[in-house]
Design a protein around this motif. Structure first.
Motif: not given
Length: 98
Positions: A5-7, A16, A20
């Motif tokens: 996930r890019k945040v 990133r 999980r």
């Protein structure tokens, strides 16, 4: 395949998150853009630390924050990558990082 996930974190810093978080994982309380000292106050000292230079480290007169990085490894949790400004840019909770 490891989910990535890019945040956008604090101060609009891009980062990133890989993998999980396990139930009750300490990494779940982290935020991209946190300083290394903030992270260590929450998690304690890492089990090991590695410093890596990047390709931009060899560019003459380049002083950007991506010239090198610090990897902090936490057994059972994963690894955290900080830029040269000691800001968290990657949280790796993938199975290979644990």
């Amino acid at each position: 395949m490891v989910p990535v996930r890019k945040v956008i974190g604090r101060e609009q810093l891009e980062g990133r998150i890989l993998g999980r978080f396990a139930s009750g994982a300490r990494f779940a309380s982290l935020e991209i853009g946190m300083s290394r000292s903030e992270v260590e106050k929450l998690l304690g000292a890492p089990d090991s630390v590695e410093i890596h230079s990047t390709g931009t480290a060899w560019v003459p007169y380049y002083f950007g924050a991506d010239a090198w990085s610090i990897a902090s490894n936490y057994k059972g949790e994963g690894r955290l990558i900080f830029n040269a400004d000691s800001l968290l840019i990657l949280i790796d909770a993938s199975g290979s990082a644990r």
